[in-house]
Design a protein around this motif. Sequence first.
Motif, PDB file in Angstrom:
ATOM      1  N   ILE A   1      -2.710 -38.102 -37.764  1.00  8.98           N
ATOM      2  CA  ILE A   1      -3.882 -37.912 -38.790  1.00  8.98           C
ATOM      3  C   ILE A   1      -3.088 -36.940 -39.843  1.00  8.98           C
ATOM      4  CG2 ILE A   1      -5.765 -36.304 -39.152  1.00  8.98           C
ATOM      5  CD1 ILE A   1      -6.899 -37.515 -36.308  1.00  8.98           C
ATOM      6  N   PHE A   2      -2.261 -36.007 -39.304  1.00  5.74           N
ATOM      7  CA  PHE A   2      -1.582 -35.039 -40.070  1.00  5.74           C
ATOM      8  C   PHE A   2      -0.738 -35.788 -41.169  1.00  5.74           C
ATOM      9  CE2 PHE A   2       2.792 -33.193 -40.563  1.00  5.74           C
ATOM     10  CZ  PHE A   2       2.360 -32.282 -41.834  1.00  5.74           C
ATOM     11  N   VAL A   3       0.111 -36.895 -40.587  1.00  6.84           N
ATOM     12  CA  VAL A   3       0.669 -37.685 -41.475  1.00  6.84           C
ATOM     13  C   VAL A   3      -0.262 -38.575 -42.602  1.00  6.84           C
ATOM     14  CG1 VAL A   3       2.258 -39.510 -41.719  1.00  6.84           C
ATOM     15  CG2 VAL A   3       2.706 -37.892 -39.910  1.00  6.84           C
ATOM     16  N   THR A   4      -0.902 -39.197 -41.859  1.00  6.19           N
ATOM     17  CA  THR A   4      -1.892 -39.945 -42.792  1.00  6.19           C
ATOM     18  C   THR A   4      -2.556 -39.034 -43.942  1.00  6.19           C
ATOM     19  OG1 THR A   4      -2.203 -41.456 -41.037  1.00  6.19           O
ATOM     20  CG2 THR A   4      -3.806 -41.513 -43.053  1.00  6.19           C
ATOM     21  N   GLY A   5      -3.192 -38.000 -43.431  1.00  8.45           N
ATOM     22  CA  GLY A   5      -3.862 -37.027 -44.463  1.00  8.45           C
ATOM     23  C   GLY A   5      -2.925 -36.612 -45.583  1.00  8.45           C
ATOM     24  N   SER A   6      -1.724 -36.265 -45.141  1.00  2.00           N
ATOM     25  CA  SER A   6      -0.526 -35.847 -46.172  1.00  2.00           C
ATOM     26  C   SER A   6      -0.497 -36.799 -47.073  1.00  2.00           C
ATOM     27  CB  SER A   6       0.597 -35.241 -45.441  1.00  2.00           C
ATOM     28  OG  SER A   6       0.245 -34.163 -44.539  1.00  2.00           O
ATOM     29  N   VAL A   7      -0.259 -37.979 -46.564  1.00  2.75           N
ATOM     30  CA  VAL A   7       0.042 -39.198 -47.611  1.00  2.75           C
ATOM     31  C   VAL A   7      -1.138 -39.352 -48.599  1.00  2.75           C
ATOM     32  CG1 VAL A   7       0.444 -41.635 -47.921  1.00  2.75           C
ATOM     33  CG2 VAL A   7       1.794 -40.213 -45.850  1.00  2.75           C
ATOM     34  N   VAL A   8      -2.238 -39.206 -48.000  1.00  3.88           N
ATOM     35  CA  VAL A   8      -3.379 -39.422 -48.744  1.00  3.88           C
ATOM     36  C   VAL A   8      -3.426 -38.656 -49.935  1.00  3.88           C
ATOM     37  CG1 VAL A   8      -6.012 -39.541 -48.687  1.00  3.88           C
ATOM     38  CG2 VAL A   8      -4.745 -40.755 -47.106  1.00  3.88           C
ATOM     39  N   ILE A   9      -3.494 -37.224 -49.534  1.00  3.25           N
ATOM     40  CA  ILE A   9      -3.542 -35.944 -50.420  1.00  3.25           C
ATOM     41  C   ILE A   9      -2.435 -36.051 -51.345  1.00  3.25           C
ATOM     42  CG2 ILE A   9      -3.547 -33.342 -50.763  1.00  3.25           C
ATOM     43  CD1 ILE A   9      -6.027 -34.578 -49.556  1.00  3.25           C
ATOM     44  N   SER A  10      -1.212 -36.449 -50.998  1.00  6.46           N
ATOM     45  CA  SER A  10      -0.060 -36.603 -52.077  1.00  6.46           C
ATOM     46  C   SER A  10      -0.315 -37.471 -52.969  1.00  6.46           C
ATOM     47  CB  SER A  10       1.367 -36.712 -51.288  1.00  6.46           C
ATOM     48  OG  SER A  10       1.275 -37.818 -50.668  1.00  6.46           O
ATOM     49  N   LEU A  11      -0.956 -38.871 -52.466  1.00 10.84           N
ATOM     50  CA  LEU A  11      -1.177 -39.974 -53.313  1.00 10.84           C
ATOM     51  C   LEU A  11      -2.179 -39.583 -54.591  1.00 10.84           C
ATOM     52  CD1 LEU A  11      -1.096 -43.052 -51.015  1.00 10.84           C
ATOM     53  CD2 LEU A  11       0.550 -42.236 -52.609  1.00 10.84           C
ATOM     54  N   MET A  12      -3.217 -38.408 -54.196  1.00 14.02           N
ATOM     55  CA  MET A  12      -4.191 -38.089 -55.201  1.00 14.02           C
ATOM     56  C   MET A  12      -3.404 -36.837 -56.142  1.00 14.02           C
ATOM     57  SD  MET A  12      -7.426 -37.735 -52.552  1.00 14.02           S
ATOM     58  CE  MET A  12      -8.711 -37.866 -53.788  1.00 14.02           C
ATOM     59  N   GLY A  13      -2.221 -36.950 -55.996  1.00 19.65           N
ATOM     60  CA  GLY A  13      -1.529 -36.330 -57.364  1.00 19.65           C
ATOM     61  C   GLY A  13      -0.976 -34.744 -56.976  1.00 19.65           C
ATOM     62  N   TYR A  14      -0.669 -34.633 -55.757  1.00 21.96           N
ATOM     63  CA  TYR A  14      -0.249 -33.361 -55.195  1.00 21.96           C
ATOM     64  C   TYR A  14       1.074 -33.451 -54.765  1.00 21.96           C
ATOM     65  CZ  TYR A  14      -5.181 -32.342 -55.968  1.00 21.96           C
ATOM     66  OH  TYR A  14      -6.557 -32.319 -56.735  1.00 21.96           O
ATOM     67  N   ASP A  15       1.852 -32.314 -55.015  1.00 24.40           N
ATOM     68  CA  ASP A  15       3.246 -32.454 -54.509  1.00 24.40           C
ATOM     69  C   ASP A  15       3.153 -32.327 -52.910  1.00 24.40           C
ATOM     70  OD1 ASP A  15       4.055 -29.486 -53.451  1.00 24.40           O
ATOM     71  OD2 ASP A  15       2.782 -29.133 -55.075  1.00 24.40           O
ATOM     72  N   ILE A  16       4.361 -32.704 -52.096  1.00 23.60           N
ATOM     73  CA  ILE A  16       4.502 -33.112 -50.683  1.00 23.60           C
ATOM     74  C   ILE A  16       4.064 -31.879 -49.964  1.00 23.60           C
ATOM     75  CG2 ILE A  16       6.841 -33.263 -50.606  1.00 23.60           C
ATOM     76  CD1 ILE A  16       4.224 -35.491 -48.990  1.00 23.60           C
ATOM     77  N   LEU A  17       4.875 -30.731 -50.423  1.00 22.58           N
ATOM     78  CA  LEU A  17       4.764 -29.290 -49.767  1.00 22.58           C
ATOM     79  C   LEU A  17       3.294 -28.722 -49.746  1.00 22.58           C
ATOM     80  CD1 LEU A  17       6.888 -27.629 -48.425  1.00 22.58           C
ATOM     81  CD2 LEU A  17       6.920 -26.195 -50.358  1.00 22.58           C
ATOM     82  N   THR A  18       2.822 -29.186 -50.947  1.00 26.55           N
ATOM     83  CA  THR A  18       1.150 -28.464 -50.963  1.00 26.55           C
ATOM     84  C   THR A  18       0.410 -29.357 -50.164  1.00 26.55           C
ATOM     85  OG1 THR A  18       1.449 -27.706 -53.170  1.00 26.55           O
ATOM     86  CG2 THR A  18      -0.660 -28.330 -52.434  1.00 26.55           C
TER      87      THR A  18
END
Length: 483
Positions: A404-421
Amino acid sequence: MIHYRAIGKVMGALLMLLSLLMFPGLGFSLYFESGDHYPLLMSASASLIVGAIMFFSFAKQDQNIRKREGYLIVTLSWVFMSVFGMLPYMLSGTTATFSDALFETVSGLTTTGASILTDIEVVPEGILFWRSMSQWVGGLGIIVLTVAIFPLLGIGGIELFVAESPGPTSDKLHPRIQETAKRLWLIYVGLTFTLGVLYYFGGMTFFDAVNHALTTMATGGFSTKNASMAFYDSAFIQYSAIIFMFLAGTNFTVIYFGLTGKFDKVWRSDEFKAYASTIIVLAFFITVPVYFYSSQDLEKAFRDTLFQIVSLITTTGFVSADYTSYHDGLTLIFFMLLFLGASAGSTAGGIKFVRHLTFFKNSWLEFKRIVHPRAVVPLKINGDRVTGKIITHIMNFLLIYLMIFVTGSVVISLMGYDILTSFGAVATCLGNVGPGIGKVGPIYNFAFFDPYSKMILSFLMLLGRLELFTILVLFTPYFWRAN
């Protein structure tokens, strides 16, 4: 067959209880003349009316709550409380959009402490108190509270307690589930009152002391100040917060044994020993680099280090310093703390130490099993053998949590936010911590996220607070099949 009418009655009772918890904010609103009494009154009235209609409409229904009804009630209760709990924010104009109001409410009820408010100090006092109260209620779980009072309404509660109780712990303070819930809340209320007194005599105003006591014991982290606990540059206040954050992150059964003088049972807890020793070791090793990188005296470096370690591990999320400003290596260490969590059976979120302990002990014993394949090598926690079923459950939890952490991070990053954020936002919301890294670090907030991202992060907060399975089981076909 699922008893939907029984669920309806319980949900009605929960909404009536929620309305009662909104009324104390009216007192602060009227005292400070902050002008938010009408939004609070209207929100409380709406919750009371809808709750009463639901409760009395199903008052004569069979109240046999089984496991499936228990999971549904727990999940739906957080959804209903979030929807009605955001009314004060929307009616008062504190938040401008639905997604903002929902995010702030879910963050409060799940004790995450992430906020979209850019200037907390201009928020009316009545709304601020409701904001803190939502965390306090969510801290130990409103279901545990209702298990203690539902017998008065003719509603059983064992399945609610099983579904809501945080962490894989089977310790009981009393064989009767209602007595266990009552004792947990007596400890919770007593510690909150004690901390409020300490905050007040430490220099906080009465209003600030009450609010911070509520959110400290809830391991929530909402503050009445923009700078959080950094506003109070007081060793007494910050050390008081450290002690009570630590207690809030301790299994309440262990606290009960300590208060009743049963210290042998306290030291018998492998989780408590791992929890306490981890904090001590980390504080010892991290203080030195913080001292050199921050250019402050040793006591202040130690206090800031200990404060942030305890705050992050217990998922409280209070801030006394910007831990991302020291060094990238230290930022990475503090980021890793977001995945620890404190003790099972506490108000903290996160993975919990008992799961980590089980994982590492089992991994270590696996080497012995490889060398001696015919040997019976049992895994023990607190001197008791851990069954294979529990080990499997914990391993599955850790794997799903990581996915869930990995999937959620990918989804949020695809929505335009940097990977660290993206990493920081997902980790802190799923772990119910509050501050993260990147643009959601300790000196920032979540206001810049778009509405869809806020909805996703709100769902992650609920998922983390209810320990994954309580919600995820509802998405399986097995749950809905008739008996």
